[in-house]
Design a protein around this motif. Sequence first.
Motif, PDB file in Angstrom:
ATOM      1  N   GLN A   1      20.917  29.681  49.874  1.00 24.97           N
ATOM      2  CA  GLN A   1      21.337  28.490  50.749  1.00 24.97           C
ATOM      3  C   GLN A   1      21.538  29.225  52.244  1.00 24.97           C
ATOM      4  O   GLN A   1      21.876  30.317  52.426  1.00 24.97           O
ATOM      5  CB  GLN A   1      22.865  28.434  50.245  1.00 24.97           C
TER       6      GLN A   1
ATOM      7  N   PHE B   1      21.342  28.977  64.718  1.00 21.05           N
ATOM      8  CA  PHE B   1      22.025  28.091  63.587  1.00 21.05           C
ATOM      9  C   PHE B   1      21.282  27.478  62.826  1.00 21.05           C
ATOM     10  O   PHE B   1      20.119  27.108  63.119  1.00 21.05           O
ATOM     11  CB  PHE B   1      22.956  27.110  64.063  1.00 21.05           C
TER      12      PHE B   1
ATOM     13  N   TYR C   1      17.547  33.312  60.488  1.00 23.35           N
ATOM     14  CA  TYR C   1      18.433  33.216  61.614  1.00 23.35           C
ATOM     15  C   TYR C   1      18.754  34.240  62.346  1.00 23.35           C
ATOM     16  O   TYR C   1      19.398  33.819  63.545  1.00 23.35           O
ATOM     17  CB  TYR C   1      19.671  32.791  60.761  1.00 23.35           C
TER      18      TYR C   1
ATOM     19  N   ARG D   1      27.789  19.881  66.900  1.00 18.31           N
ATOM     20  CA  ARG D   1      26.946  20.515  66.291  1.00 18.31           C
ATOM     21  C   ARG D   1      25.580  19.923  66.777  1.00 18.31           C
ATOM     22  O   ARG D   1      24.595  20.723  66.893  1.00 18.31           O
ATOM     23  CB  ARG D   1      26.980  20.283  64.762  1.00 18.31           C
TER      24      ARG D   1
ATOM     25  N   SER E   1      30.454  17.212  63.825  1.00 15.56           N
ATOM     26  CA  SER E   1      28.870  16.683  63.779  1.00 15.56           C
ATOM     27  C   SER E   1      28.448  16.552  65.324  1.00 15.56           C
ATOM     28  O   SER E   1      27.401  16.876  65.508  1.00 15.56           O
ATOM     29  CB  SER E   1      28.839  15.562  62.958  1.00 15.56           C
TER      30      SER E   1
ATOM     31  N   PRO F   1      23.270  30.238  55.606  1.00 15.65           N
ATOM     32  CA  PRO F   1      24.500  30.801  55.846  1.00 15.65           C
ATOM     33  C   PRO F   1      25.220  29.572  56.678  1.00 15.65           C
ATOM     34  O   PRO F   1      24.820  28.628  57.363  1.00 15.65           O
ATOM     35  CB  PRO F   1      24.206  31.940  56.981  1.00 15.65           C
ATOM     36  N   SER F   2      26.484  29.483  56.610  1.00 16.70           N
ATOM     37  CA  SER F   2      27.590  28.594  57.466  1.00 16.70           C
ATOM     38  C   SER F   2      27.453  29.270  58.690  1.00 16.70           C
ATOM     39  O   SER F   2      27.063  30.527  58.794  1.00 16.70           O
ATOM     40  CB  SER F   2      28.953  28.686  56.634  1.00 16.70           C
ATOM     41  N   GLU F   3      27.919  28.684  59.566  1.00 16.49           N
ATOM     42  CA  GLU F   3      28.058  28.983  61.013  1.00 16.49           C
ATOM     43  C   GLU F   3      29.061  30.010  61.228  1.00 16.49           C
ATOM     44  O   GLU F   3      28.857  31.038  61.970  1.00 16.49           O
ATOM     45  CB  GLU F   3      28.422  27.851  62.077  1.00 16.49           C
ATOM     46  N   ASP F   4      29.992  29.954  60.253  1.00 18.09           N
ATOM     47  CA  ASP F   4      31.333  31.185  60.328  1.00 18.09           C
ATOM     48  C   ASP F   4      30.608  32.520  59.753  1.00 18.09           C
ATOM     49  O   ASP F   4      31.097  33.648  60.021  1.00 18.09           O
ATOM     50  CB  ASP F   4      32.198  30.696  59.328  1.00 18.09           C
ATOM     51  N   GLU F   5      29.437  32.431  58.984  1.00 19.67           N
ATOM     52  CA  GLU F   5      28.898  33.530  58.342  1.00 19.67           C
ATOM     53  C   GLU F   5      28.030  34.450  59.445  1.00 19.67           C
ATOM     54  O   GLU F   5      27.484  35.522  59.225  1.00 19.67           O
ATOM     55  CB  GLU F   5      28.223  33.286  57.364  1.00 19.67           C
TER      56      GLU F   5
END
Length: 263
Positions: free
Chosen positions: A28, A261, A239, A6, A3, A30-34
Amino acid sequence: MTSHTRRAVLAGLASVGLAGCTASGDSQPPSEDELPDQCPTSQNLDVQWPQNLNAEAVADFAKTYEVAYRSNNNDLQPPWSSSSYSARVEQEPKRAADGYQLTLVVSASIIQAAGSLDAYEVDSDGIPKITNRLESSDLPDDPTYIPIEEVEDRLLYRLLESAAVNRVETDSVDDSKIEQYSELIATLSPDASIIESPSGGPEYAYFDVGGTPVLLEFRIATSDGGLWGEEILYYVTEYVVRRTESPDSSPKNGKLIECRFPE
């Protein structure tokens, strides 16, 4: 990502002007990995992403963004050349995955400059013997004649030598060297001054070429050109912004030019 890390990344994004819109609620975040590996990235064009992602907002954003992108990435160097761009929507934004896809048509008005070197054998009053294109009132009074031995530039040296034999000689200077030759001539001769723009008028300099007086005129000529009807495809989500110049490619696979992000 912790955190703490981030929060540091998000603070960095705010500092480069990537803060922007809220999630649309359709899906939703996206996650940072996506997100793409290059995220975050920015062109620093100072164009705000839409606060609410819809077709009208995306169309206005893409038109503004394309003009700023073109202006920022062109290789024209004022004052020797200039350009102005415009973009219109060819195909209205359509929903695609988590964003919108649209096609723009881009036009540009371009003014490019090229330098011309004209050398003339002159009489004892400094008036060219072989042309009446130059008005004597435009020429310097009581000019200073520069010995050709002081000219180190090969193109200019050969031009002056040839004019002393043939009475007139011409050559051209491409736009990338206009400023260089303007400064060179102004350095050699007190009768010349650096040309500040394509409309700044010619430079004149007088040379003594082995006993033959020669007048050099350096002038900038401009030409109009343009880019008309080039299609550019955009894919815009909350994004990522992707862009492609290939009409046969999906803009979702285009070049990533903005990314951030989720907040």
